[in-house]
Design a protein around this motif. Structure first.
Motif, PDB file in Angstrom:
ATOM      1  N   ALA A  59       0.944  -1.263  -0.083  1.00 30.17           N
ATOM      2  CA  ALA A  59       0.002  -0.043  -0.110  1.00 30.17           C
ATOM      3  C   ALA A  59       0.904   1.322  -0.052  1.00 30.17           C
ATOM      4  O   ALA A  59       1.795   1.212   0.852  1.00 30.17           O
ATOM      5  CB  ALA A  59      -0.764  -0.109   1.147  1.00 30.17           C
ATOM      6  N   GLY A  60       0.461   2.100  -0.897  1.00 29.19           N
ATOM      7  CA  GLY A  60       1.546   3.562  -1.029  1.00 29.19           C
ATOM      8  C   GLY A  60       2.707   3.102  -1.275  1.00 29.19           C
ATOM      9  O   GLY A  60       3.696   3.869  -0.683  1.00 29.19           O
ATOM     10  N   ARG A  62       4.917   0.708  -0.321  1.00 25.87           N
ATOM     11  CA  ARG A  62       5.583   0.137   0.952  1.00 25.87           C
ATOM     12  C   ARG A  62       4.760  -1.222   0.907  1.00 25.87           C
ATOM     13  O   ARG A  62       3.667  -1.629   0.644  1.00 25.87           O
ATOM     14  CB  ARG A  62       5.300   0.758   1.934  1.00 25.87           C
ATOM     15  N   THR A  79      -8.888  -1.454   4.689  1.00 29.48           N
ATOM     16  CA  THR A  79      -8.220  -0.223   5.227  1.00 29.48           C
ATOM     17  C   THR A  79      -7.319  -1.085   6.391  1.00 29.48           C
ATOM     18  O   THR A  79      -7.977  -1.806   7.260  1.00 29.48           O
ATOM     19  CB  THR A  79      -9.168   0.833   5.825  1.00 29.48           C
ATOM     20  N   GLN A  88      -2.044   6.816  11.307  1.00 28.01           N
ATOM     21  CA  GLN A  88      -1.746   6.680  10.121  1.00 28.01           C
ATOM     22  C   GLN A  88      -2.408   5.245   9.453  1.00 28.01           C
ATOM     23  O   GLN A  88      -2.551   4.394   9.867  1.00 28.01           O
ATOM     24  CB  GLN A  88      -0.452   6.648   9.470  1.00 28.01           C
ATOM     25  N   LYS A  89      -3.460   5.454   8.386  1.00 24.67           N
ATOM     26  CA  LYS A  89      -3.994   4.084   7.738  1.00 24.67           C
ATOM     27  C   LYS A  89      -3.583   4.192   6.232  1.00 24.67           C
ATOM     28  O   LYS A  89      -3.429   5.048   5.587  1.00 24.67           O
ATOM     29  CB  LYS A  89      -5.662   4.511   7.931  1.00 24.67           C
ATOM     30  N   GLU A  90      -3.677   2.991   5.782  1.00 28.91           N
ATOM     31  CA  GLU A  90      -3.376   2.612   4.487  1.00 28.91           C
ATOM     32  C   GLU A  90      -4.465   2.019   4.038  1.00 28.91           C
ATOM     33  O   GLU A  90      -5.431   1.035   4.507  1.00 28.91           O
ATOM     34  CB  GLU A  90      -2.121   1.775   4.329  1.00 28.91           C
ATOM     35  N   CYS A  92      -5.888  -0.399   0.391  1.00 27.96           N
ATOM     36  CA  CYS A  92      -5.482  -1.285  -0.723  1.00 27.96           C
ATOM     37  C   CYS A  92      -6.453  -2.074  -1.046  1.00 27.96           C
ATOM     38  O   CYS A  92      -7.249  -2.664  -0.372  1.00 27.96           O
ATOM     39  CB  CYS A  92      -4.138  -2.030  -0.347  1.00 27.96           C
TER      40      CYS A  92
END
Length: 124
Positions: A59-60, A62, A79, A88-90, A92
């Motif tokens: 995600a992002g 990383r 999420t 901080q959340k990602e 995908c």
């Protein structure tokens, strides 16, 4: 081995019906998982992803070993958030997930992530 190499190796092993065990590095899942001490076993999911699952995902740009904190209504996007990170959340797509953690080993003891004990420790 770089995180991206680990992600590729995990995806390959799991797509062939296998699993991959590795030692955790990084602090984003602390205090639940400790870098250099704990290891996890990744496998293919046996059901759709849901809140509380611990997954290896991209995600992002990383590679992350994080907990699923939300799943969209179609089950196609998740999420993620680290245990030690409350802000901080990602996000995908499920196709960016290499596998789900089925076991955690700490100090020679292995615990299934589907067990009641794990659910109590991880608060899921």
């Amino acid at each position: 081995m770089s995180p991206h190499e680990l992600f590729t190796l995990a995806g390959d092993a799991i797509s062939r019906g296998g699993s991959l065990t590795f030692t955790v590095s990084g602090d984003s899942m602390r205090p639940l998982l400790r870098s250099g001490r704990d290891s996890v076993r990744l496998t293919a999911p046996v059901r759709p992803y849901r809140v509380g699952d611990l997954v290896l995902a991209q995600a992002g740009g990383r590679v992350l070993l994080h907990t699923v904190i939300a799943v969209d209504y179609m089950g196609t996007t998740v999420t993620l958030m680290g245990a030690g990170n409350l802000q901080q959340k990602e996000v995908c797509h499920v196709s960016a997930i290499a596998g789900v953690v089925s076991e955690v080993t700490r100090n020679g003891r292995t615990i299934s992530t589907s067990s009641r004990k794990w659910k109590t420790v991880s608060y899921t």
